[in-house]
Structures are given as structure tokens and as C-alpha cells.
Design an enzyme around this catalytic site. Structure first.
Site, PDB file in Angstrom:
ATOM      1  N   SER A 191      30.502  44.327  78.413  1.00 30.30           N
ATOM      2  CA  SER A 191      31.114  44.614  79.718  1.00 30.30           C
ATOM      3  C   SER A 191      30.652  43.618  80.773  1.00 30.30           C
ATOM      4  O   SER A 191      29.463  43.512  81.079  1.00 30.30           O
ATOM      5  CB  SER A 191      30.726  46.033  80.148  1.00 30.30           C
ATOM      6  OG  SER A 191      30.940  46.178  81.542  1.00 30.30           O
ATOM      7  N   ASP A 340      42.241  43.881  79.058  1.00 31.51           N
ATOM      8  CA  ASP A 340      43.183  44.437  80.040  1.00 31.51           C
ATOM      9  C   ASP A 340      44.640  44.140  79.667  1.00 31.51           C
ATOM     10  O   ASP A 340      45.559  44.700  80.274  1.00 31.51           O
ATOM     11  CB  ASP A 340      42.894  43.865  81.438  1.00 31.51           C
ATOM     12  CG  ASP A 340      41.548  44.343  81.968  1.00 31.51           C
ATOM     13  OD1 ASP A 340      41.056  45.390  81.497  1.00 31.51           O
ATOM     14  OD2 ASP A 340      40.975  43.666  82.847  1.00 31.51           O
TER      15      ASP A 340
HETATM   16  C1  S3P Z   1      36.176  43.365  84.773  1.00 31.90           C
HETATM   17  C2  S3P Z   1      35.669  43.607  83.519  1.00 31.90           C
HETATM   18  C3  S3P Z   1      36.350  44.420  82.509  1.00 31.90           C
HETATM   19  C4  S3P Z   1      37.829  44.573  82.831  1.00 31.90           C
HETATM   20  C5  S3P Z   1      38.045  44.956  84.262  1.00 31.90           C
HETATM   21  C6  S3P Z   1      37.503  43.868  85.183  1.00 31.90           C
HETATM   22  C7  S3P Z   1      35.386  42.556  85.730  1.00 31.90           C
HETATM   23  O1  S3P Z   1      35.772  45.714  82.476  1.00 31.90           O
HETATM   24  O2  S3P Z   1      38.410  45.544  81.983  1.00 31.90           O
HETATM   25  O3  S3P Z   1      39.418  45.127  84.547  1.00 31.90           O
HETATM   26  O4  S3P Z   1      35.942  42.103  86.745  1.00 31.90           O
HETATM   27  O5  S3P Z   1      34.198  42.378  85.469  1.00 31.90           O
HETATM   28  P1  S3P Z   1      34.428  46.033  81.634  1.00 31.90           P
HETATM   29  O6  S3P Z   1      33.314  45.318  82.271  1.00 31.90           O
HETATM   30  O7  S3P Z   1      34.267  47.528  81.737  1.00 31.90           O
HETATM   31  O8  S3P Z   1      34.710  45.592  80.245  1.00 31.90           O
END
Ligand code: S3P
Length: 462
Positions: A191, A340
Site C-alpha cells: 500500500s 484502481d
Molecule cells: C493511493 C494508493 C492506492 C490506491 C489509491 C491511491 C495513493 O491505495 O488504490 O486510490 O495515492 O497512495 P492503497 O495504498 O490502499 O493500495
């Protein structure tokens, strides 16, 4: 249905053609405004993402004492080159941020509201853990049901004092800022939000922070920190951050177009039988281009032209044309590079010949909606053959879709993916709660109409 709910109707059209100027990348915009708030001096962020998520970050930072102004120009230039009348709403995307310097943030006199934005809540949580005051941060019903324990656990091991509700530390979160110490931590979930929150906390900690990421996630935070003068080294799967000894240098730049928003038109162009679409100034950071790799592997005709750099981020123009797609397997380390985009890739899977299998994507269950359940349910309503898996789905493609009544589940990615399905489904597709597209792409419907001048689209409200 709430008063402001909007229903959109989409019909097939004989031709899809035109150019799209994409909204600024959402992930980069969040980081640009947060990090420039910590810098000493003023920065201009051009093409700032116009959606509600990034505006939530701006609102929270203003409540923390940061001066952020909207401008109609970027430097001496208009904020955006205007290519067509439909796209004029995208001229409003420049922010001027007066950074407060490190430790210049002030305690907010209200509860911070992140709305529907996980990135706002998680990144600010990391930052606020290290600031010498109390904060309370909440969000809408969807965000209050999303897991925060993944973030709170490592932050607590840095010394943070954060409390949430229930077994997975759901928001509202209460944070008592204090001095933290660096950690050596392995990210078990790939993440970028968790990684970035720890890096933001690490900027103000005693000692270095070292992160190991067995599966890499988007690296915008690392790139931007480097551009702003921070000592951050990325080697193999490890990131090593030295805390700030001087305030960050302000970073003025124009945010590249959002590849996650481009994804709808990439799929639309590839699955429509008579299409050619050009996407201008699209971010093609390699940690985000899983959608391009997968579409090419499925047989899409994509050209990437005019590659260039802006503030340590790669961008290009992308041209997509009608293609014959075939189903493929998507999983493993490629998932964070397209997480996404899976809802709209599922739409591509419906049209592709053969089977598309998506695995290792259990994270989709804790996004703005349970995207595995919601995508399977809504595409099935359009006649697709979709089997839900615990961590993904199997789509038996090649069948015609038929227009039907579908619902976005208040999830922006669902609303836009269903619109693309509606372009090739027989008859009319009506999408309930279509306004959720505003979370990341307020001009989506206008941009879609700009490609289909035959008026194959209409709007209604309930
Ligand atoms: C994001 C990370 C992703 C993505 C989200 C935006 C970011 O989430 O799905 O739309 O800007 O760091 P996760 O960190 O939960 O994977």
C-alpha cells in the site's frame, strides 16, 4: 436515494473520436499539496486534481493553518491549454501553497474531514502523528468503514499515539502528536498510502526510517521528497529516509494527467469497434502503468508518444484505437500497478475473447466499495458472465452486453467503468449515483460527450 443523486444514461454510438485533456493525477496532487505545505516558501501546483478527494486534503491543510489559494494561471501561462469548449472547466487547476516550514502546522479548531478519501486520511495521519498537537480526523460512512489498523500499527511502533474505533481502528481517529523514532519495517500489504504515511512520520522522527516493500507500490512520495531536497535512497526493495535537517524546498510543477482517469478512455477506445482517442499529458510512472501493459497483452492498439519528464515524473501522449482483445490472467506483483483500474479492466474482459482471470486483488474489497462484489454484480446485470473469487474474478468474455439499470455503489471507479460498458452494450444503460465520478474526475461526463458528438448521452436527476 439522496437528493443530489444523479442518473446518467449511456447508449452505444457509431464512433468515438477526439482528444482528452486529463485531470491532474490524484495521487501526485495529494502529495504535492501536503509536501509543499511543509516547505519553506511558496509553490505553484498546476493541473491540481479537481476531484473531491484532493479538495478534502486542501480543506484539512487549510484547517491546519496552511494558506492555499486557487489561481487561474500557472506561472505566466493560462492554467491549462484549452483545446475545446467542453474542456474549459479544466482551466481552474492551479494552487498556490504558502508552505509553513517544518513544525509550522497549527492545531485545527475543528474535526478534520477527509470525506471519501483514504489517501487524505492515511497520509495526514502519518504526518499529524509527528506534530506537537492533537488532531481528530474522520470521513464519510465509506471511509469510516475502511481499515486503518494497517497504518496505526507501524505508526505506533514509531511511538505514535493514535486511537481508532473497533477491531480495525476505524475512523474517527484521534491523534496526540509527539516525537517519534524511525523504524525498520516490512510492508506486508503493498500500500502506497501506508508507505507514504510512514515516510511522512519519518521526516520528523529521530533516526532513519527504513522500509522494505516485497511488492512495490506507486512511488510518487519518494520521487517528490527527493525533488524537494530530502535524503531518501531507494535500492532494490528498500527505502531509507533520513529525517529533515532543513525544511523542504518548495516544488512548483504541473501535475501530469491521471493514468487512472485515462484508463476509462483507454478501454473505451480499445473495445469500441470504431474509435481513435488521444490522451494528452498522461503520467506514465512505471509503478502505475499496469493498465497499459495489460491492455497491450490483451491485444490493444496503443501508441505512446512524446515521452517527457516533469518534476521527476514521466509523462506522454497515448493514442488508442479499436482493437480485438483476448482474455488474459492478471495477478501477482502487477496488481498494485493497476489496482484502481481493475473495474474498467473487467469491462475490457467482458468484450475480450476467452477468459480473463484476476487474482491476488483482495485489496479491492476494502476500497470505496467492495469492488469485487460490486463489479461482479453490476456487470452481471448487463449480461456479463462473471464469477466472483475471494481475491478477484473470472470473466467469460466475448458475449454481447445488454443495457440495464446499474448502480455505482457511490464508487467513482464503478460509475465511470459502467459508463464505458454502456458505450458498447445493446440499448440503454442507466447508471444510478453517477455523481460519484466527481471524487476523481468531475469533468468525466463532459469529456465522454466530447468524444460522441452524436448525442448518445443524457442526464437526469431523482
Ligand atoms: C493511493 C494508493 C492506492 C490506491 C489509491 C491511491 C495513493 O491505495 O488504490 O486510490 O495515492 O497512495 P492503497 O495504498 O490502499 O493500495
Amino acid at each position: 436515494m439522496a437528493k443530489q443523486d444523479t442518473i446518467r444514461t449511456v447508449k452505444p454510438c457509431p464512433r468515438l473520436e477526439g482528444e482528452i485533456i486529463l485531470p491532474g493525477d490524484k495521487s501526485i496532487s495529494h502529495r504535492a499539496v501536503i509536501l509543499n505545505s511543509l516547505a519553506r516558501g511558496k509553490a505553484e501546483i498546476g493541473n491540481f486534481a479537481p476531484g473531491k478527494d484532493c479538495l478534502a486534503t486542501v480543506r484539512c491543510l487549510r484547517a491546519l493553518g496552511v494558506e492555499i489559494e486557487k489561481k487561474s494561471k500557472f506561472g505566466n501561462l493560462p492554467a491549462k491549454v484549452i483545446l475545446s469548449t467542453q474542456q474549459t472547466q479544466q482551466t481552474q487547476g492551479t494552487l498556490a501553497v504558502s508552505g509553513t516550514g517544518d513544525y509550522g502546522l497549527k492545531e485545527a479548531d475543528r474535526v478534520l474531514n477527509a470525506g471519501d478519501s483514504g489517501t487524505t486520511m492515511r497520509l495526514l495521519c502519518g504526518l499529524l502523528s509527528s506534530q506537537p498537537f492533537m488532531s481528530v480526523i474522520t470521513g464519510d460512512a465509506s471511509l469510516r468503514s475502511r481499515p486503518m489498523g494497517r497504518l496505526i500499527k507501524p505508526l505506533r511502533s514509531m511511538g505514535a499515539e493514535i486511537w481508532g474505533r473497533g477491531e480495525d481502528s476505524f475512523a474517527p481517529l484521534v491523534i496526540r502528536g509527539r516525537e517519534l523514532h524511525g523504524i525498520d519495517f516490512t510492508l506486508s500489504i503493498p500500500s502506497a498510502q501506508v508507505k507514504s504515511a510512514i515516510l511522512l512520520a519519518g521526516l520528523f522522527a529521530q533516526g532513519n526510517t527504513v522500509l522494505h516493500q516485497p511488492i512495490p507500490s506507486r512511488d510518487h512520495t519518494e520521487r517528490m521528497l527527493k525533488q524537494m531536497g530530502v535524503r531518501i535512497e531507494c535500492e532494490g526493495d528498500s527505502i531509507s529516509l533520513t529525517p529533515l535537517s532543513n525544511p523542504l524546498s518548495p516544488l512548483s510543477f504541473r501535475v501530469p494527467g491521471d493514468i487512472s482517469s485515462a484508463a476509462y478512455f483507454l478501454v473505451a477506445g480499445a473495445i469500441h469497434p470504431n474509435a481513435r482517442i488521444i490522451l494528452r499529458d498522461c503520467g506514465i510512472n512505471p509503478t502505475r502503468t499496469g493498465i497499459i501493459d495489460v491492455l497491450i497483452a490483451m491485444g490493444a492498439k496503443l501508441e505512446i508518444e512524446n515521452e517527457r519528464w516533469e518534476a521527476n515524473e514521466l509523462l506522454a501522449d497515448i493514442v488508442v484505437e479499436s482493437s480485438e482483445l483476448k482474455g488474459i490472467e492478471i495477478g501477482g506483483g502487477s496488481i498494485p500497478r493497476l489496482i484502481d483500474e481493475i473495474p474498467v479492466l473487467a469491462v475490457a474482459g467482458c468484450v475480450a475473447k476467452g477468459k480473463t482471470v484476476i487474482r491476488d486483488a483482495g485489496e479491492l474489497r476494502v476500497k470505496e466499495s467492495d469492488r469485487i462484489a460490486a463489479v461482479s454484480q453490476e456487470l452481471s446485470r448487463l449480461g456479463a458472465e462473471v464469477e466472483e473469487l475471494p481475491d478477484g474474478m473470472v470473466i467469460h468474455g466475448g458475449e454481447f452486453l445488454s443495457g440495464a439499470e446499474v448502480d455505482s455503489h457511490k464508487d467513482h471507479r464503478l460509475a465511470m467503468s459502467l459508463a464505458i460498458a454502456g458505450l458498447i452494450a445493446k440499448g440503454e444503460t442507466t447508471i444510478a449515483q453517477a455523481q460519484s465520478a466527481e471524487i476523481s474526475y468531475p469533468a468525466f461526463w463532459q469529456d465522454l460527450v466530447s468524444l460522441v458528438p452524436q448525442a448518445c448521452h443524457s442526464e437526469g436527476a431523482k
